[in-house]
Design an enzyme around this catalytic site. Structure first.
Site, PDB file in Angstrom:
ATOM      1  N   LYS A  89      -4.830  17.185   9.932  1.00  0.00           N
ATOM      2  CA  LYS A  89      -5.268  16.432   8.761  1.00  0.00           C
ATOM      3  C   LYS A  89      -6.196  17.334   7.958  1.00  0.00           C
ATOM      4  O   LYS A  89      -6.796  18.274   8.489  1.00  0.00           O
ATOM      5  CB  LYS A  89      -6.018  15.167   9.184  1.00  0.00           C
ATOM      6  N   GLY A 189      -6.670  -5.000   1.319  1.00  0.00           N
ATOM      7  CA  GLY A 189      -6.320  -3.751   0.652  1.00  0.00           C
ATOM      8  C   GLY A 189      -4.899  -3.790   0.151  1.00  0.00           C
ATOM      9  O   GLY A 189      -3.951  -3.793   0.948  1.00  0.00           O
ATOM     10  N   VAL A 190      -4.723  -3.855  -1.168  1.00  0.00           N
ATOM     11  CA  VAL A 190      -3.381  -3.920  -1.746  1.00  0.00           C
ATOM     12  C   VAL A 190      -3.152  -2.725  -2.669  1.00  0.00           C
ATOM     13  O   VAL A 190      -2.701  -2.847  -3.795  1.00  0.00           O
ATOM     14  CB  VAL A 190      -3.131  -5.261  -2.476  1.00  0.00           C
ATOM     15  N   GLY A 191      -3.489  -1.554  -2.141  1.00  0.00           N
ATOM     16  CA  GLY A 191      -3.262  -0.314  -2.871  1.00  0.00           C
ATOM     17  C   GLY A 191      -1.880   0.230  -2.580  1.00  0.00           C
ATOM     18  O   GLY A 191      -0.884  -0.505  -2.589  1.00  0.00           O
ATOM     19  N   LYS A 192      -1.809   1.522  -2.289  1.00  0.00           N
ATOM     20  CA  LYS A 192      -0.527   2.199  -2.088  1.00  0.00           C
ATOM     21  C   LYS A 192       0.385   1.466  -1.102  1.00  0.00           C
ATOM     22  O   LYS A 192       1.554   1.205  -1.383  1.00  0.00           O
ATOM     23  CB  LYS A 192      -0.765   3.620  -1.563  1.00  0.00           C
ATOM     24  N   VAL A 193      -0.149   1.178   0.070  1.00  0.00           N
ATOM     25  CA  VAL A 193       0.651   0.570   1.137  1.00  0.00           C
ATOM     26  C   VAL A 193       0.613  -0.950   1.068  1.00  0.00           C
ATOM     27  O   VAL A 193       1.641  -1.621   1.190  1.00  0.00           O
ATOM     28  CB  VAL A 193       0.166   1.052   2.520  1.00  0.00           C
ATOM     29  N   GLY A 194      -0.577  -1.512   0.867  1.00  0.00           N
ATOM     30  CA  GLY A 194      -0.761  -2.953   0.935  1.00  0.00           C
ATOM     31  C   GLY A 194       0.103  -3.734  -0.032  1.00  0.00           C
ATOM     32  O   GLY A 194       0.690  -4.767   0.334  1.00  0.00           O
ATOM     33  N   HIS A 195       0.221  -3.242  -1.275  1.00  0.00           N
ATOM     34  CA  HIS A 195       1.004  -4.027  -2.240  1.00  0.00           C
ATOM     35  C   HIS A 195       2.492  -3.994  -1.894  1.00  0.00           C
ATOM     36  O   HIS A 195       3.222  -4.958  -2.152  1.00  0.00           O
ATOM     37  CB  HIS A 195       0.755  -3.535  -3.679  1.00  0.00           C
TER      38      HIS A 195
END
Length: 367
Positions: A89, A189-195
């Site tokens: 990472k 969290g509804v960003g990149k993955v959440g939405h």
């Protein structure tokens, strides 16, 4: 504030539960403003693969702690996903909105290239496929590039898909049916993955309630799906009457207070490093909460970008991500048989593969 670029070997040695890493590289280019850390945890299965996080850490020490934890998780994630890749990472310290530039990304690419293929980078929080295209102008070991450049594009597509497969397996184990239909799922969290996860859940017939620190992210979901409920914050969400809690923001979501407050039967989400400290997995098990290990269910993204290394094919990558369902069921069965939490069972399976396959890699093949 600790100067992470002046740390001695003793400062980065394992402590407070940290395990040994093969290599930790500190990267600094003053003119472009690049301050980055690349951590390679393990290459027993192959070159390390993991994304680059661009984030305004409160201190260099916080960035170091994050990259060490994230790189270790990537080794386990790649092992459970059946990939011939180790765990690594990188973090870039700064505000991506203010500090990201072509020069900085290209300087970072030079440092990745200097590792000679021991580490492949990709997108993470604060970085996008377009950024990887810039990094690739100085580096051969980049995945998650745009489709226009022959890449896999946004890895959140299969990350969300894989989380949904893990959630289906959890529903099968807990309720006897691999569907979320009629279940109430809280997504933090509804960003990149959440939405994207919300889309899968609604299509499956679930009731969805969301929260996010970003009002814009919440409004984007509500504009498409006004039937989705919204709560003010994580505290309200985790205390709500839910069947499933899906943490999809930053790590450490499952601390002692949150676990004590949870009313959900299942925890399954896309965030990395969800357990705030060792022992949380036992608290969850003690309360009868089924935890789907994060690095197992969110491995769809790394499956997607790993496929790019040999020439990307979405159908092939999606078929492999679908196997997350079967692997999750296998982990639950192992946990029940051995009388341990699923997180412990997942660790054991990943460690076994790293040990067994890593040993085979020691067989001499000649020049």
């Amino acid at each position: 504030m600790t100067d992470v670029f002046g740390l001695s070997h003793q400062d980065i040695s394992p402590s407070n539960g940290q395990t040994k890493h093969e290599q930790v590289v500190f990267c600094s280019d003053e003119r472009s403003g690049l301050y980055a850390i690349i951590a390679i945890y393990n290459t027993a299965l192959g070159p390390a693969l993991g994304g680059t996080r661009f984030y305004p850490y409160e201190s260099e020490q916080a960035a170091l702690a994050d990259v060490l934890n994230l790189s270790r998780a990537m080794a386990y994630k790649n092992a459970l996903a059946g990939l011939d890749l180790g765990g690594g990472k990188a973090v870039i310290i700064g505000d991506p909105a203010a500090d990201k530039s072509e020069a900085l990304l290209r300087a970072y690419g030079r440092f990745v290239q200097s590792l000679g293929g021991r580490y492949y980078t990709a997108c993470d929080v604060g970085t996008y496929s377009e950024d990887m295209d810039v990094v690739a102008r100085e580096c051969s070991f980049v995945t998650g590039r745009t489709p226009a450049q022959g890449g896999a594009g946004d890895s959140s597509i299969l990350t969300a898909f894989g989380v949904f497969q893990g959630m289906r397996a959890a529903a099968e184990h807990a309720y006897g049916s691999p569907t979320l239909r009629g279940r109430r799922v809280g997504v933090e969290g509804v960003g990149k993955v959440g939405h994207r996860l919300v889309e899968h859940l609604l299509a499956d017939g679930a009731e969805v309630v969301i929260c996010d620190v970003s009002e814009q992210a919440v409004e984007r979901v509500r504009a498409r799906h006004p039937e989705v409920d919204v709560v003010t914050d994580k505290t309200e969400l985790t205390g709500a009457d839910l069947d499933v809690y899906a943490p999809c923001a930053l790590g450490g979501a499952l601390d002692d207070e949150t676990v004590a407050r949870l009313r959900a039967r299942i925890v399954c989400g896309g965030a990395n490093n969800q357990l705030a400290h060792p022992g949380v997995e036992k608290e969850l098990a003690g309360r009868g909460i089924l935890y789907a290990p994060d690095y197992l269910v969110n491995s769809g993204g790394v499956i997607q970008v790993a496929d790019e290394i040999g020439g990307f094919d979405m159908d092939r990558a999606k078929a492999k991500a679908t196997q997350i369902y079967d692997t999750t069921l296998k982990i639950f069965a192992m946990a029940a048989e051995d009388g341990v939490p699923p997180a412990v069972a997942a660790d054991r399976l990943a460690e076994r593969r790293m040990s067994e396959v890593g040993r085979i890699r020691g067989i001499w093949l000649g020049h």
